[in-house]
Design a protein around this motif. Structure first.
Motif, short mmCIF file in Angstrom:
data_model
loop_
_atom_site.label_atom_id
_atom_site.label_comp_id
_atom_site.label_asym_id
_atom_site.label_seq_id
_atom_site.Cartn_x
_atom_site.Cartn_y
_atom_site.Cartn_z
N GLY A 13 0.79 -1.23 0.00
CA GLY A 13 0.00 0.00 0.00
C GLY A 13 0.82 1.28 0.00
O GLY A 13 0.30 2.35 0.26
N ARG A 14 2.12 1.16 -0.28
CA ARG A 14 3.01 2.32 -0.32
C ARG A 14 3.76 2.36 -1.65
O ARG A 14 4.03 1.33 -2.24
CB ARG A 14 4.02 2.25 0.83
CG ARG A 14 3.39 2.36 2.20
CD ARG A 14 4.41 2.07 3.29
NE ARG A 14 3.82 2.16 4.58
CZ ARG A 14 3.92 3.23 5.38
NH1 ARG A 14 4.63 4.27 5.00
NH2 ARG A 14 3.33 3.24 6.55
N MET A 15 4.12 3.57 -2.05
CA MET A 15 4.82 3.77 -3.32
C MET A 15 6.31 3.97 -3.07
O MET A 15 6.71 4.74 -2.19
CB MET A 15 4.24 5.00 -4.03
CG MET A 15 4.84 5.26 -5.40
SD MET A 15 4.09 6.69 -6.22
CE MET A 15 4.84 8.03 -5.28
N VAL A 106 0.15 7.54 1.38
CA VAL A 106 -0.58 8.74 0.96
C VAL A 106 -0.52 9.82 2.03
O VAL A 106 -0.71 11.00 1.72
CB VAL A 106 -2.04 8.42 0.57
CG1 VAL A 106 -2.10 7.57 -0.68
CG2 VAL A 106 -2.79 7.77 1.71
N ASN A 107 -0.26 9.46 3.26
CA ASN A 107 -0.16 10.43 4.36
C ASN A 107 1.21 11.08 4.46
O ASN A 107 1.43 11.90 5.34
CB ASN A 107 -0.50 9.76 5.69
CG ASN A 107 -1.92 9.23 5.71
OD1 ASN A 107 -2.81 9.83 5.13
ND2 ASN A 107 -2.11 8.10 6.35
N GLU A 108 2.14 10.72 3.57
CA GLU A 108 3.49 11.28 3.60
C GLU A 108 3.81 12.10 2.35
O GLU A 108 4.95 12.21 1.93
CB GLU A 108 4.51 10.14 3.76
CG GLU A 108 4.35 9.38 5.05
CD GLU A 108 5.24 8.16 5.13
OE1 GLU A 108 6.09 8.12 6.05
OE2 GLU A 108 5.10 7.26 4.27
N LEU A 128 -4.19 1.30 -7.07
CA LEU A 128 -2.96 0.55 -6.76
C LEU A 128 -2.57 0.63 -5.29
O LEU A 128 -1.77 -0.20 -4.83
CB LEU A 128 -1.80 1.06 -7.62
CG LEU A 128 -1.94 0.87 -9.12
CD1 LEU A 128 -0.74 1.44 -9.84
CD2 LEU A 128 -2.14 -0.60 -9.47
N LEU A 129 -3.07 1.62 -4.58
CA LEU A 129 -2.66 1.79 -3.18
C LEU A 129 -3.61 1.12 -2.19
O LEU A 129 -3.48 1.30 -1.00
CB LEU A 129 -2.51 3.28 -2.85
CG LEU A 129 -1.37 3.97 -3.60
CD1 LEU A 129 -1.39 5.46 -3.35
CD2 LEU A 129 -0.04 3.38 -3.20
N GLY A 130 -4.54 0.36 -2.70
CA GLY A 130 -5.43 -0.40 -1.82
C GLY A 130 -6.72 0.25 -1.50
O GLY A 130 -7.11 1.28 -1.88
#
Length: 130
Positions: A13-15, A106-108, A128-130
């Motif tokens: 869930g992170r890029m 997404v919170n960063e 893509l991030l869930g």
């Protein structure tokens, strides 16, 4: 206008984002095409140089294109970043000009350069991030 290609890699869930030497914000792996170089060739070369992994050409997919102000460039410079996904072979680790890699949620968003923020939104909008 800077015209670049970028690899969007999502895990947990992170890029994935990278910090190049001397930069304050995180970017996506990728970069400029060489003269006459196709997107696939450019992104494969850049990712190999930056992260020491080989992208799998059979899984290469266009995610979309984002436009944003260019960070650390002269005022009024913009980036057109073509974003792609692909599976890879090997173990990701920073090499070349890359000092750090990090998986960003997404919170960063504040850790990312403007085009990378736009790519994060594109990945989220694409599911893509869930």
């Amino acid at each position: 206008m800077l015209d670049v290609v970028a690899w969007v890699h999502i895990a947990g869930g992170r890029m994935l984002a990278v910090r190049a030497r001397g930069r304050d914000l995180l970017y996506l792996p990728g970069g400029k095409r060489e003269a006459g170089e196709a997107d696939w060739a450019a992104i494969s070369r850049e990712v190999r140089e930056e992260l020491s992994v080989e992208l799998d050409p059979r899984t290469f997919r266009r995610l979309g294109v984002v436009h944003a102000p260019a960070h650390d460039q002269p005022e009024h410079t913009h980036v057109r970043m073509s974003c792609f996904t692909a599976a890879f072979h090997g173990r990701i680790h920073p090499s070349g000009e890359i000092d750090e890699l990090r998986f960003v949620s997404v919170n960063e968003r504040e850790l990312l350069a403007p085009a990378a923020r736009a790519a994060l939104d594109l990945a989220a909008d694409s599911g893509l991030l869930g």
